[in-house]
Design a protein around this motif. Sequence first.
Motif, PDB file in Angstrom:
ATOM      1  N   THR A   1     -47.015  -1.522  42.214  1.00  0.00           N
ATOM      2  CA  THR A   1     -45.698  -1.541  42.790  1.00  0.00           C
ATOM      3  C   THR A   1     -44.822  -2.293  40.940  1.00  0.00           C
ATOM      4  N   PRO A   2     -44.004  -1.530  41.553  1.00  0.00           N
ATOM      5  CA  PRO A   2     -42.647  -1.275  40.396  1.00  0.00           C
ATOM      6  C   PRO A   2     -41.786  -2.743  40.477  1.00  0.00           C
ATOM      7  N   VAL A   3     -41.612  -3.212  39.555  1.00  0.00           N
ATOM      8  CA  VAL A   3     -40.452  -4.449  39.669  1.00  0.00           C
ATOM      9  C   VAL A   3     -39.375  -4.401  39.494  1.00  0.00           C
TER      10      VAL A   3
ATOM     11  N   GLY B   1     -39.089 -14.644  40.876  1.00  0.00           N
ATOM     12  CA  GLY B   1     -39.394 -13.526  40.844  1.00  0.00           C
ATOM     13  C   GLY B   1     -39.385 -12.098  41.265  1.00  0.00           C
ATOM     14  N   SER B   2     -37.745 -12.235  41.196  1.00  0.00           N
ATOM     15  CA  SER B   2     -37.149 -10.529  41.794  1.00  0.00           C
ATOM     16  C   SER B   2     -37.318 -10.402  39.995  1.00  0.00           C
ATOM     17  N   GLY B   3     -37.522 -10.611  38.499  1.00  0.00           N
ATOM     18  CA  GLY B   3     -37.276  -9.839  37.540  1.00  0.00           C
ATOM     19  C   GLY B   3     -37.040  -9.687  36.617  1.00  0.00           C
ATOM     20  N   LYS B   4     -36.228 -10.856  36.635  1.00  0.00           N
ATOM     21  CA  LYS B   4     -34.877 -10.776  35.543  1.00  0.00           C
ATOM     22  C   LYS B   4     -35.483 -11.121  33.768  1.00  0.00           C
TER      23      LYS B   4
ATOM     24  N   LEU C   1     -29.952  -9.155  41.202  1.00  0.00           N
ATOM     25  CA  LEU C   1     -31.184  -8.513  41.296  1.00  0.00           C
ATOM     26  C   LEU C   1     -32.386  -8.717  42.824  1.00  0.00           C
ATOM     27  N   ASN C   2     -32.464  -8.377  43.193  1.00  0.00           N
ATOM     28  CA  ASN C   2     -33.417  -8.146  44.909  1.00  0.00           C
ATOM     29  C   ASN C   2     -33.732  -6.839  45.768  1.00  0.00           C
ATOM     30  N   ASN C   3     -35.098  -7.511  45.691  1.00  0.00           N
ATOM     31  CA  ASN C   3     -35.667  -5.964  46.401  1.00  0.00           C
ATOM     32  C   ASN C   3     -35.827  -4.584  45.316  1.00  0.00           C
TER      33      ASN C   3
ATOM     34  N   LYS D   1     -21.441 -10.408  49.739  1.00  0.00           N
ATOM     35  CA  LYS D   1     -21.528  -9.243  51.191  1.00  0.00           C
ATOM     36  C   LYS D   1     -22.646  -9.607  51.852  1.00  0.00           C
ATOM     37  N   THR D   2     -23.255 -10.446  50.443  1.00  0.00           N
ATOM     38  CA  THR D   2     -24.218 -10.701  52.191  1.00  0.00           C
ATOM     39  C   THR D   2     -25.038 -12.326  51.305  1.00  0.00           C
ATOM     40  N   GLY D   3     -26.129 -13.206  52.105  1.00  0.00           N
ATOM     41  CA  GLY D   3     -26.284 -14.946  52.298  1.00  0.00           C
ATOM     42  C   GLY D   3     -27.300 -14.694  51.104  1.00  0.00           C
ATOM     43  N   LEU D   4     -27.384 -13.666  50.253  1.00  0.00           N
ATOM     44  CA  LEU D   4     -28.396 -14.176  48.492  1.00  0.00           C
ATOM     45  C   LEU D   4     -27.756 -14.064  48.322  1.00  0.00           C
ATOM     46  N   ILE D   5     -26.215 -13.855  48.006  1.00  0.00           N
ATOM     47  CA  ILE D   5     -24.965 -13.796  46.989  1.00  0.00           C
ATOM     48  C   ILE D   5     -24.517 -15.227  47.350  1.00  0.00           C
ATOM     49  N   ALA D   6     -23.961 -15.562  48.466  1.00  0.00           N
ATOM     50  CA  ALA D   6     -23.121 -16.622  48.535  1.00  0.00           C
ATOM     51  C   ALA D   6     -23.996 -18.154  48.354  1.00  0.00           C
TER      52      ALA D   6
END
Length: 306
Positions: free
Chosen positions: A14-16, A37-40, A207-209, A226-231
Motif C-alpha cells: 500500500t502506497p504511503v 500516520g499521514s506520512g510526514k 498530507l491526507n490520503n 477548505k476542509t475540516g481537517l485544515i480548520a
Amino acid sequence: MLKVENLTFSYNKTPVLKDISFKVEQGENLAVIGESGSGKSTLLNLLYGEFDLNKGHVFWKETEILGPKYNLVVGYDFMKYVSQEFDLMPFITVEENIGKHLSNFFPDEKKERTVELLEVVELTEFAKTKVKTLSGGQKQRVALARALAKQPEIVLLDEPFSHIDNFQKQSLRRNVYRYLKDKNITCIVATHDKEDVLGFADRMIVLNNNKIVVNDSPETLYKKPKTGLIASFFGEFNLISGEIIYAHQLKVVEKSSVKATVIQSYFKGHYYLIEANLDEQKVFFEHDTQLKNYQIVYLLIKKSTL
Ligand code: ADP
Ligand code: MG
C-alpha cells in the motif's frame, strides 16, 4: 531550491505517498502537517535519501537525492536531518556532541560556533554535561544544535520540539527559526503543532490520503480553510450550513434566531470555550466569562473577527 517531482513511495504494497510534487526556495520555511500516520516522517526520510522512491525525483539545486540503491552512504553534506529519535553520543558532553563534526583544524571557529549554538538551544550551562544524564527535551535540543553546527543549506526537522516542555518551547522555537532565517537555511519541519507553523512557516502543505491536499501560506489556509481537517489544525470550529466557522467567530448576542443551550464551559486562559447544543448539533464558541450549564444563549456569526 528543493524540487520534489511526482514522488510515490510504499514500504510494502500500500502506497504511503502518491504522486507528491512541491518546491521549496532557498531560505524558505515549509511546514508539513497531517494526522499521525499521514506520512510526514516518511516524506522527510525520502527527502534525505533514506529509502528508494518507487517513482519520481527529488533535487536539491542540481543534485538529485538518491536512495541507498544508488548512493552508498545515505545523506549529503548540505542537508541535515533531525529525526524523531535523535541518536547522540551519550558518553561525551553536550559541547562535544555539538562540535563532533566540526574540524579541529579551526579551533577558534569550532569554539565560536559551539558557543553560538548552545545559546540558540539554551543549553549554555549544560555545555560540560554528559549527554546520557540529560532529559529527553534536553537531548532533543542537543540534536538540533548538532544538526546546525556545520551550517547545512537545508534542514529536515521531524517534530523538533515534541519533547520540550512548555516553559521553554516558545523561546526555543523563536531562537531556532530565527537562526535558520538569519543564515538563510531552508527548513522543512514535520509537525502537528500549529505553534510550529503560525508566525514561522512561509508555506504549509497538508498530507491526507497519501496526497498533498493543499499547499499555501498559513495565513491563507487559516482564513479560508477548505476542509475540516485544515480548520481543525488551527483550532476548534463548527460546521454550520456547510460552512466552517471557528469558535471565536461565534458570539453570544442579546437576541438572534439561533438559540443554543450551554452544556459546559472550559477555562482556556483569556477566554472560556463553551460547548453548547444547537438543534441537537454540538457547537463551540468562545466567551469572556464562564456560562452556567443549561443556560440559554443566542448566537451570531461574526466572520469579521478572524
Ligand atoms: P507520520 O510521521 O505522519 O505520523 P509516518 O511517515 O511515520 O507518518 O507513517 C506513514 C505510514 O507508513 C503509516 O501507516 C506507518 O504505519 C507506515 N510506516 C512508517 N514507517 C514504516 C516502516 N518502516 N515500515 C512499514 N511501514 C511504515
Ligand atoms: Mg512522524
